[in-house]
Write an enzyme that holds these catalytic residues in place. Structure first.
Site, short mmCIF file in Angstrom:
data_model
loop_
_atom_site.label_atom_id
_atom_site.label_comp_id
_atom_site.label_asym_id
_atom_site.label_seq_id
_atom_site.Cartn_x
_atom_site.Cartn_y
_atom_site.Cartn_z
CG ASP A 43 -0.18 -5.76 -5.87
OD1 ASP A 43 0.73 -6.60 -5.95
OD2 ASP A 43 -0.86 -5.58 -4.84
CD GLN A 59 1.42 -0.94 -4.33
OE1 GLN A 59 1.97 -1.22 -3.28
NE2 GLN A 59 0.77 0.20 -4.49
C1 FRU Z 1 -0.14 -7.72 -2.90
C2 FRU Z 1 0.20 -6.67 -1.86
C3 FRU Z 1 -1.03 -5.89 -1.43
C4 FRU Z 1 -0.42 -4.61 -0.93
C5 FRU Z 1 0.72 -4.40 -1.89
C6 FRU Z 1 1.94 -3.77 -1.29
O1 FRU Z 1 0.98 -8.10 -3.65
O2 FRU Z 1 0.84 -7.27 -0.75
O3 FRU Z 1 -1.83 -6.55 -0.48
O4 FRU Z 1 -1.32 -3.55 -0.94
O5 FRU Z 1 1.06 -5.68 -2.38
O6 FRU Z 1 2.88 -3.48 -2.28
#
Ligand code: FRU
Length: 483
Positions: A43, A59
């Site tokens: 994300d 992420q």
């Molecule tokens: C969405 C998600 C979010 C979480 C993150 C973990 O893709 O699952 O809900 O915070 O990715 O990497």
């Protein structure tokens, strides 16, 4: 910074250095899309323009091309075209985030760049805990963690409680957060705060089982709430929707509701859900309002659990990327996505065929080919009953004028079999395609429909082929793109 945090960052930096050469030589490495230097990106997080500078966090699992305890990677840009990779912003070093600094958002709080994110914690039996945390920065580069500001779970909800998106309204801070009820329904909850630190749960504003929705997924991830014109919009990524006609064929969805948020009740009065994207890889988008007042969206060009381990880049130690930034506009109750104006600065070398005559059958146009390019088709006259653009032998966009259906086909990257996504399209007026080495972003009718996908053609493939069922006339432009 704690010793543990320093050690984790050093390990991640080593991992980058170790794989650098190999990754650089991968022909599928993208040229103008944001990627992690190694491992997995998912994300977009903390998307903000702060003191003039655009910040995009993401992420990141630096240790493998798969999911794990996420870091926050960090890019900055002054122009949305040239990006600088910055030092790691957050590493999962503390007890309240030891299994990942999960998704969240950024605001200016007390003049500091302030990140709100979810600390993900799992014990040895796999039991989960979630903490909503703050980290602040004075220079926009190094962050001082302040730990949880919301700990524990709201009554009636599971530990799938994450992804705070914060904004200010009438002098108060608000956040929406993704949640799952104990009977497995996806909700978005609203919280309020006077100072950004003490938060009050106002309750669910929308979700499965909350009118007008009935069953609508077992978890809502990454909710985002903002006003656009005189409406309020919620973007959310619900998990657990079943396919319905042409809709919901990806593993998980990302879409939006338009309506009005009543901050007092609180309740989001909204219309029907619509997917933001008709393609294969698009999830967890996040928006911000920049200093020009534009609402700009960036998404993850991937979907969790959707053949992730079969991407050909995994063998080279990396996977996924983010989309280009897209300005959002409302047309009635529909969101339109338009690539930000700045991307025109990437154009290099224009080829133009004004009112090109297409014959019935397949053809190429002089100098219209490439792997990293922008392609624009406008001014269709006498639209044929079937019209198709084929890209590098691996993806095709097909419009069926009688059926009013637009189809995207691609060769699946694991088994090479053809798979498709479709949407209804009343009429075809224009097509604009951003091609990168292994991605396509296709904007139809000025962004009324968008198809986003990864594809993995032979690196040498450059042909762009136009097929028409009858003679037709269309203006075609092509630019090279310098990343
Ligand atoms: C969405 C998600 C979010 C979480 C993150 C973990 O893709 O699952 O809900 O915070 O990715 O990497």
């Amino acid at each position: 910074m704690t010793e543990r945090e320093q050690a984790l960052i050093a390990q991640a930096d080593d991992e980058v250095a170790k794989h650098e050469e190999n990754i650089k030589n991968d022909p599928y490495r993208l040229t103008y899309h944001l990627m992690s230097p190694v491992g997995l990106i998912n994300d977009p997080n903390g998307w903000i323009q702060w003191n003039g500078m655009y910040h995009m966090f993401y992420q990141w699992n630096p240790f493998k091309a798969g999911h794990g305890a996420k870091f926050w990677g960090h890019y900055t840009s002054t122009d949305l075209v040239n990006w600088k990779h910055e030092p790691i912003a957050l590493a999962p070093s503390e007890w309240y985030e030891k299994n990942g600094c999960y998704s969240g958002s950024a605001v200016d709080l007390d003049g500091k760049l302030t990140l709100f994110y979810t600390g993900n914690v799992k014990d040895e039996q796999g039991n989960r805990e979630s903490y909503q945390c703050i980290a602040q920065s004075e220079d926009g580069i190094t962050f001082d963690k302040q730990g949880p500001v919301i700990d524990g779970l709201p009554e009636g909800y599971t530990a799938h409680f994450r992804d705070p998106k914060v904004w200010k309204h009438n002098g108060m801070w608000y956040l929406v957060i993704g949640a799952q009820t104990e009977d497995l329904k996806g909700h978005a909850l609203l919280y309020r705060s006077g100072d950004g630190r003490e938060w009050t749960n106002l309750g669910p504003v929308a979700g499965a089982g909350i009118p007008p929705l009935q069953s609508f997924g077992y978890m809502w991830e990454c909710p985002d709430m903002f006003s656009l014109g005189d409406k309020d919009v919620m973007i959310v990524s619900p998990q657990g929707l079943d396919p319905e006609g042409m809709h919901y064929h990806n593993t998980y969805q990302a879409g939006y509701f338009v309506g009005e948020l009543d901050y007092e009740t609180p309740k989001f009065h909204h219309g029907a859900f619509d997917e933001l994207d008709r393609g294969f890889e698009f999830y967890a988008p996040q928006t911000t309002e920049d200093e020009k007042g534009r609402r700009i969206l960036v998404g993850w060009m991937g979907v969790p659990d959707q053949q992730e381990d079969q991407h050909p880049t995994v063998d080279n130690g990396w996977i996924h990327c983010l989309t280009i930034p897209r300005e959002l506009r409302l047309q009635g109750d529909r969101l339109i996505q338009v690539p930000v104006e700045e991307l025109k600065d990437m154009r290099a070398g224009e080829v133009e065929h004004t009112a090109a005559n297409l014959q019935a059958g397949s053809q190429m146009l002089e100098d219209v080919s490439g792997d990293v390019a922008e392609l624009e088709l406008t001014d269709f006259s006498d639209l044929p009953s079937f019209f198709e653009v084929e890209l590098r032998g691996t993806a095709r966009l097909i419009y069926d004028r009688e059926g009013k259906v637009l189809t995207l086909e691609r060769k699946n990257f694991a088994d090479r079999l053809t798979e498709k996504r479709q949407c209804h399209l009343e009429e075809l007026r224009s097509i604009r395609i951003f091609m990168d080495t292994s991605s396509l972003e296709i904007f139809v009718n000025g962004g009324e429909e968008v198809f986003t996908l990864r594809y993995f053609p032979s690196p040498q493939a450059r042909d762009i082929t136009f097929t028409s069922s009858e003679k037709a006339v269309v203006t075609v432009k092509k630019w090279g793109l310098k990343g």
